[in-house]
Each structure stands twice: as structure tokens, then as C-alpha cells.
Design an enzyme around this catalytic site. Structure first.
Site, PDB file in Angstrom:
ATOM      1  N   SER A   1      -6.291  70.532 -50.485  1.00  0.00           N
ATOM      2  CA  SER A   1      -6.030  70.405 -49.047  1.00  0.00           C
ATOM      3  C   SER A   1      -6.914  71.396 -48.307  1.00  0.00           C
ATOM      4  O   SER A   1      -6.747  72.613 -48.421  1.00  0.00           O
ATOM      5  CB  SER A   1      -4.565  70.696 -48.736  1.00  0.00           C
TER       6      SER A   1
ATOM      7  N   HIS B   1      -8.209  66.234 -49.558  1.00  0.00           N
ATOM      8  CA  HIS B   1      -7.016  65.979 -48.736  1.00  0.00           C
ATOM      9  C   HIS B   1      -7.203  66.622 -47.362  1.00  0.00           C
ATOM     10  O   HIS B   1      -7.433  67.832 -47.259  1.00  0.00           O
ATOM     11  CB  HIS B   1      -5.791  66.553 -49.447  1.00  0.00           C
TER      12      HIS B   1
ATOM     13  N   ASP C   1      -5.576  67.238 -43.653  1.00  0.00           N
ATOM     14  CA  ASP C   1      -4.316  67.254 -42.911  1.00  0.00           C
ATOM     15  C   ASP C   1      -4.573  67.179 -41.409  1.00  0.00           C
ATOM     16  O   ASP C   1      -5.124  68.108 -40.820  1.00  0.00           O
ATOM     17  CB  ASP C   1      -3.545  68.537 -43.230  1.00  0.00           C
TER      18      ASP C   1
ATOM     19  N   MET D   1      -2.910  67.039 -37.795  1.00  0.00           N
ATOM     20  CA  MET D   1      -1.638  67.354 -37.115  1.00  0.00           C
ATOM     21  C   MET D   1      -1.860  67.348 -35.607  1.00  0.00           C
ATOM     22  O   MET D   1      -2.898  67.815 -35.123  1.00  0.00           O
ATOM     23  CB  MET D   1      -1.152  68.739 -37.545  1.00  0.00           C
TER      24      MET D   1
ATOM     25  N   HIS E   1      -4.205  62.594 -44.367  1.00  0.00           N
ATOM     26  CA  HIS E   1      -2.748  62.678 -44.190  1.00  0.00           C
ATOM     27  C   HIS E   1      -2.447  62.857 -42.709  1.00  0.00           C
ATOM     28  O   HIS E   1      -2.617  63.946 -42.167  1.00  0.00           O
ATOM     29  CB  HIS E   1      -2.247  63.865 -45.036  1.00  0.00           C
TER      30      HIS E   1
ATOM     31  N   MET F   1      -0.242  63.509 -39.815  1.00  0.00           N
ATOM     32  CA  MET F   1       1.051  64.018 -39.358  1.00  0.00           C
ATOM     33  C   MET F   1       1.021  63.950 -37.839  1.00  0.00           C
ATOM     34  O   MET F   1       0.963  64.959 -37.140  1.00  0.00           O
ATOM     35  CB  MET F   1       1.254  65.451 -39.867  1.00  0.00           C
TER      36      MET F   1
ATOM     37  N   MET G   1       6.625  64.646 -49.504  1.00  0.00           N
ATOM     38  CA  MET G   1       6.435  66.025 -49.036  1.00  0.00           C
ATOM     39  C   MET G   1       7.376  66.956 -49.806  1.00  0.00           C
ATOM     40  O   MET G   1       8.578  66.712 -49.879  1.00  0.00           O
ATOM     41  CB  MET G   1       6.717  66.139 -47.535  1.00  0.00           C
TER      42      MET G   1
ATOM     43  N   GLY H   1       3.535  70.695 -41.746  1.00  0.00           N
ATOM     44  CA  GLY H   1       3.116  71.493 -40.591  1.00  0.00           C
ATOM     45  C   GLY H   1       2.241  72.683 -40.953  1.00  0.00           C
ATOM     46  O   GLY H   1       1.346  73.024 -40.202  1.00  0.00           O
ATOM     47  N   PHE H   2       2.509  73.270 -42.100  1.00  0.00           N
ATOM     48  CA  PHE H   2       1.774  74.490 -42.446  1.00  0.00           C
ATOM     49  C   PHE H   2       1.525  74.566 -43.950  1.00  0.00           C
ATOM     50  O   PHE H   2       2.347  74.096 -44.744  1.00  0.00           O
ATOM     51  CB  PHE H   2       2.578  75.728 -42.012  1.00  0.00           C
ATOM     52  N   GLY H   3       0.404  75.199 -44.308  1.00  0.00           N
ATOM     53  CA  GLY H   3       0.146  75.508 -45.706  1.00  0.00           C
ATOM     54  C   GLY H   3       0.918  76.755 -46.109  1.00  0.00           C
ATOM     55  O   GLY H   3       1.485  77.454 -45.257  1.00  0.00           O
ATOM     56  N   GLY H   4       0.949  77.005 -47.411  1.00  0.00           N
ATOM     57  CA  GLY H   4       1.488  78.264 -47.899  1.00  0.00           C
ATOM     58  C   GLY H   4       3.002  78.377 -47.940  1.00  0.00           C
ATOM     59  O   GLY H   4       3.535  79.473 -48.050  1.00  0.00           O
TER      60      GLY H   4
ATOM     61  N   ASP I   1       2.909  66.921 -52.083  1.00  0.00           N
ATOM     62  CA  ASP I   1       2.140  67.776 -51.169  1.00  0.00           C
ATOM     63  C   ASP I   1       3.033  68.900 -50.664  1.00  0.00           C
ATOM     64  O   ASP I   1       4.046  68.645 -50.005  1.00  0.00           O
ATOM     65  CB  ASP I   1       1.653  66.899 -50.002  1.00  0.00           C
ATOM     66  N   GLY I   2       2.621  70.131 -50.972  1.00  0.00           N
ATOM     67  CA  GLY I   2       3.336  71.298 -50.450  1.00  0.00           C
ATOM     68  C   GLY I   2       3.795  72.236 -51.549  1.00  0.00           C
ATOM     69  O   GLY I   2       4.581  71.864 -52.409  1.00  0.00           O
ATOM     70  N   GLY I   3       3.240  73.442 -51.539  1.00  0.00           N
ATOM     71  CA  GLY I   3       3.691  74.453 -52.492  1.00  0.00           C
ATOM     72  C   GLY I   3       3.305  74.183 -53.932  1.00  0.00           C
ATOM     73  O   GLY I   3       3.930  74.704 -54.860  1.00  0.00           O
TER      74      GLY I   3
ATOM     75  N   GLY J   1      -3.202  73.338 -51.662  1.00  0.00           N
ATOM     76  CA  GLY J   1      -3.949  74.021 -50.612  1.00  0.00           C
ATOM     77  C   GLY J   1      -4.122  75.487 -50.915  1.00  0.00           C
ATOM     78  O   GLY J   1      -5.103  75.914 -51.533  1.00  0.00           O
ATOM     79  N   SER J   2      -3.144  76.296 -50.500  1.00  0.00           N
ATOM     80  CA  SER J   2      -3.312  77.745 -50.592  1.00  0.00           C
ATOM     81  C   SER J   2      -3.517  78.219 -52.033  1.00  0.00           C
ATOM     82  O   SER J   2      -4.378  79.062 -52.287  1.00  0.00           O
ATOM     83  CB  SER J   2      -2.130  78.455 -49.931  1.00  0.00           C
TER      84      SER J   2
END
Ligand code: DX5
Ligand code: ZN
Length: 218
Positions: A7, A32, A34, A36, A65, A67, A138, A143-146, A176-178, A198-199
Site C-alpha cells: 500500500s 495497492h 488508497d 480517500m 481501493h 474509499m 478490511m 482511513g489510515f495506515g499503521g 487490508d490493514g495491520g 503498508g507500514s
């Protein structure tokens, strides 16, 4: 083998080309992106011109993606900008409009996908089953990475894996996420075959080793 989709929300935007080339060389399967709008989610990121610019510098499939609220208004433009997979959110509009958006995406020759947020049940995907080339679960609030991975989303992944295997084995199942090597294992065991990271990926000291680690999970 599962696919890895870095991401770029966690990339260095000043050096986006460098970072995209770097993850491509390190073995990424998709890029990927994002998008938003500050309405569907409380953050604003990148839009159509940036997708078009990225299209010029990589042959990797662009996994876009959205959003954004009422994505039907924009799907054709994201397809024209070079998306290979275009994901809308089930929560972002009415069923009728979402169905129209998915049909439009496919008419453009782009793979269509639907995502659901953590509080949305898998049943929300029922109307779209015959129009999805990928489903995105999800594992954080978008809304946010990390953010921290939500393991309690795994029952959704397991349920969808069963449905996909019976109804449409070609449909991809993305999380997607974490996602990091530890949580990726949980996702793969539950049945996911595309891992957005991502992060954790952009922070990893050795990107190729990180991607390889995710590829090798069984
Ligand atoms: C969150 C985005 C994700 C995000 C993932 O709304 O959809 O793609 O960039 O970032 P990490 O891997 O840091 O959770
Ligand atoms: Zn995303």
C-alpha cells in the site's frame, strides 16, 4: 502462493516513483493505491491524476481501493486512469448504484471488487456475488495506515473462502490493514490470497525478504 500488494499510502510521496520501482523489484504482485475523499473516511489521500501518473511508471497491476462516497460517479475515470482492479465499498452507496458501478468497471475491462468495513457483515456482499473478481475484507477501520490488525475479522475471511471455493474459485480474497508477517499468517490460514501491507512493508529493512516471507506462508 498468495500475492503481496504494497500500500503506497506508507511510501514516501516525494519519492513515489523510487518507492514503487523498489517494491516492484522486491517482488510485489500488485500496487495497492488508497483513494480517500474525506467523506467516506476521515482522511484525504490521492486521486485520478496520481493513478494515471503511476500507470506510466509500472507494469504491475494497479489495485485501486476507493474509499469514497458514491463511487459510481468516478469509476469510469479511475478505469481510464489505468486501474487493473477497482474496489468500491459496499457501504458507500445504494445496492442499485453499486451494482451499476461494478457493471461499468467490468465493461471497461477492469476487474471489479467490493470491500466491507469491520462493522459490515459478509451478507452485505450477497447482491454483488456474480459481479466481483475480488473481495476485500478490511482488517482495520479504513482511513489510515499503521493501525492494529483486527483478528476478529477472520471469521469473515473463512466464511468467504468457503463460498468462493464453491461458487467462483477465481475470485480473489484480499485483506487490508495491520498486515505484517505474523498477522499475514493468520490471514492466509483463514483463506486470504492477497495481502495488502503498508507500514510494516515500507518500514522493513529488507523489502524483498519481507515480501518473500509473505509469499512463503502456507
Ligand atoms: C487503510 C488502507 C490501507 C492502509 C494499510 O484505510 O486501506 O491500505 O494503507 O496500511 P497498514 O498496512 O499500515 O495497516
Ligand atoms: Zn487499502
Amino acid at each position: 502462493m498468495q500475492k503481496v500488494a504494497p500500500s503506497i499510502l506508507s511510501a514516501d510521496f516525494v519519492n513515489l516513483e523510487r518507492d514503487i520501482r523498489h517494491v516492484a523489484e522486491a517482488g510485489a504482485d500488485y500496487i495497492h493505491i488508497d483513494v480517500m475523499d474525506g467523506i467516506f473516511v476521515p482522511n484525504i489521500t490521492i486521486g485520478i491524476p496520481v493513478v494515471a501518473a503511476i500507470r506510466k511508471i509500472t507494469d504491475l497491476p494497479l489495485d485501486v481501493h476507493l474509499m469514497i462516497d458514491r463511487p459510481l460517479r468516478y469509476v469510469e475515470r479511475f478505469c481510464d486512469a489505468g486501474a487493473d482492479i477497482l474496489t468500491i465499498h459496499a457501504e458507500a452507496d445504494t445496492e442499485e448504484h453499486n451494482l451499476e458501478a461494478l457493471r461499468l468497471i467490468r465493461e471497461k475491462g477492469v476487474r471489479a471488487a467490493v470491500s466491507i468495513k469491520p462493522n459490515t457483515p459478509v451478507q452485505a456482499l450477497d447482491p454483488y456475488m456474480d459481479l466481483m473478481d475480488m473481495i476485500l475484507i478490511m482488517t482495520v477501520e479504513p482511513g489510515f495506515g499503521g493501525q492494529k490488525f483486527m483478528e476478529d475479522m477472520m471469521p469473515k475471511v473463512r466464511a468467504l473462502r468457503k463460498i468462493i471455493d464453491v461458487r467462483s474459485p477465481g475470485t480473489e480474497l484480499e485483506v487490508d490493514g495491520g498486515v505484517n508477517p505474523e498477522t499475514a499468517r493468520i490471514c492466509v490460514e483463514a483463506g486470504a490470497n492477497v495481502l495488502v501491507a503498508g507500514s510494516a512493508l515500507f518500514k522493513a529493512p529488507d523489502t524483498a525478504a519481507f515480501i518473500d516471507q509473505l509469499h512463503q506462508l502456507v
